[in-house]
Design an enzyme around this catalytic site. Structure first.
Site, mmCIF file in Angstrom:
data_model
loop_
_atom_site.group_PDB
_atom_site.id
_atom_site.type_symbol
_atom_site.label_atom_id
_atom_site.label_comp_id
_atom_site.label_asym_id
_atom_site.label_seq_id
_atom_site.Cartn_x
_atom_site.Cartn_y
_atom_site.Cartn_z
ATOM 1 N N HIS A 53 35.990 19.262 51.323
ATOM 2 C CA HIS A 53 36.682 20.625 51.192
ATOM 3 C C HIS A 53 38.355 20.603 51.384
ATOM 4 O O HIS A 53 38.850 21.302 50.890
ATOM 5 C CB HIS A 53 36.036 21.205 52.403
ATOM 6 C CG HIS A 53 34.829 21.874 52.001
ATOM 7 N ND1 HIS A 53 33.555 21.117 52.046
ATOM 8 C CD2 HIS A 53 34.233 23.246 52.027
ATOM 9 C CE1 HIS A 53 32.519 22.019 51.673
ATOM 10 N NE2 HIS A 53 32.832 23.331 51.713
ATOM 11 N N SER A 54 38.551 19.242 52.027
ATOM 12 C CA SER A 54 39.967 19.246 52.239
ATOM 13 C C SER A 54 40.501 18.065 51.300
ATOM 14 O O SER A 54 40.134 17.043 51.115
ATOM 15 C CB SER A 54 40.140 18.833 53.707
ATOM 16 O OG SER A 54 41.401 18.323 53.758
#
Lengths: 131, 206
Positions: A9-10
């Protein structure tokens, strides 16, 4: 050489993991980070992941490693989007950091797709602190 | 019809964007407080990227799905993205909306969501609104109801589905970490799904 796609997600996690892997498995040139959204925000993007798979593939196939929840869902979607293309691709059920390092080392010594996948997935059972 | 489908999508987008804070607040209670924000971002992109003049309903829905995949960010991206893309297959090459196709599209969307999320009915997800709504829609259609009347009944079932999600614990997604503490809260995904169906109904009513 079996390519690797790193999904988080990052963007920073995926990029950082790529940096780390480049130190440990410097000879592996087929590692592509596909973290975050196009604008850098937190999230996962199935379209970007499928492009990363294409980029990581040199003909030997690609193992995708993903982080939490929708990282896995977006990766599965990305793989489905490539159904009509002749790319061998597998999503590893593995902790992303340990799995990536194991997969990169395995790929570097010339293992095939199934062996690289297994190297990643074998990390699931490895204790960090011995009993 | 093509322009109408785009206009209907635009109405859905506006509804989602209007309810951004409501959906996010629901998600704050049991999830990671991003459902409204993510869906609004995705549907804003849909309005901008989908060609309003494309006559093929399948094309329009496919483009919608692809856009949601790349812009939503959270789990609703692959879930809604897959749902629209599976529905698109039913409408491929079609320029008119028939009841049977709409039913087929709802069923295809359910299958897509189940494949992607590995969820069943009763797990506090969007399926708890979509599955009963689709069942009722199919029944009404079989009884000879118009698409609008069948959708009216389907929306009632979807709202009952939302109420049902308040009574059960989540076993999927972030809310599952809360276990029993998720009881009492309505599911954000079931809510956005119901808003979607209601918007389509209102749009078709004109």
């Amino acid at each position: 050489m079996v390519g690797l796609v790193l999904v988080s997600h990052s963007a920073k996690i995926a990029e950082g993991l790529k940096d780390l892997t480049s130190e440990i498995a410097a000879a592996h040139k087929g590692i592509v980070a596909a973290g975050g959204m196009e604008d850098g925000s937190i999230g996962t993007d199935a379209i970007r992941i499928s492009e990363a798979i294409r980029q990581a593939n040199d003909g030997d196939g690609v193992v995708v490693l993903a982080d939490l929840g929708s990282g896995v869902m977006s990766s599965e979607t990305a793989i489905e989007l490539l159904e009509d293309e002749n790319i061998k691709v597998k999503l590893a059920d593995a902790p992303i950091v340990e799995g990536t390092i194991a997969a990169a080392v395995s790929a570097m010594v010339g293992s095939d797709l199934e062996a690289v996948l297994k190297a990643a997935e074998d990390c699931r059972g490895v204790r960090k602190i011995p009993e | 019809m093509s322009t109408k489908v785009y206009d209907c999508l635009k109405a859905i987008a506006e509804k989602i964007i209007d309810n951004k804070d409501f959906l996010t607040d629901l998600d704050r209670e049991i999830g990671d407080a991003d459902h409204g924000v993510n869906m609004a971002r995705g549907f804003q992109a849909v309005i901008e990227k989908v060609d309003p003049e494309d006559p093929d309903i399948g094309n329009v829905l496919k483009k919608t799905g692809m856009t949601l995949l790349s812009t939503v960010g959270g789990a609703s991206g692959p879930l809604y993205g897959t749902a629209y893309m599976e529905a698109a297959k039913v409408f491929a090459g079609k320029t008119e909306l028939a009841g049977e196709d709409f039913k087929g599209a709802l069923e295809a969307a359910i299958a897509g969501i189940q494949k992607r999320g590995h969820a069943e009915k009763g797990e506090k997800t969007m399926l708890d609104a979509l599955m009963p709504a689709t069942d009722v829609f199919s029944e009404k259609l079989a009884e000879g109801a118009s698409v609008v009347d069948a959708l009216d009944a389907a929306c009632i079932a979807a709202n009952e589905g939302i109420e049902f999600t308040k009574t059960i614990a989540a076993t999927k997604g972030r809310a599952s970490y809360l276990g029993e503490r998720s009881i009492g809260h309505q599911d954000p995904g079931a809510t956005s799904l119901t808003l979607t169906l209601e918007t389509i109904r209102d749009f078709l009513k004109g």
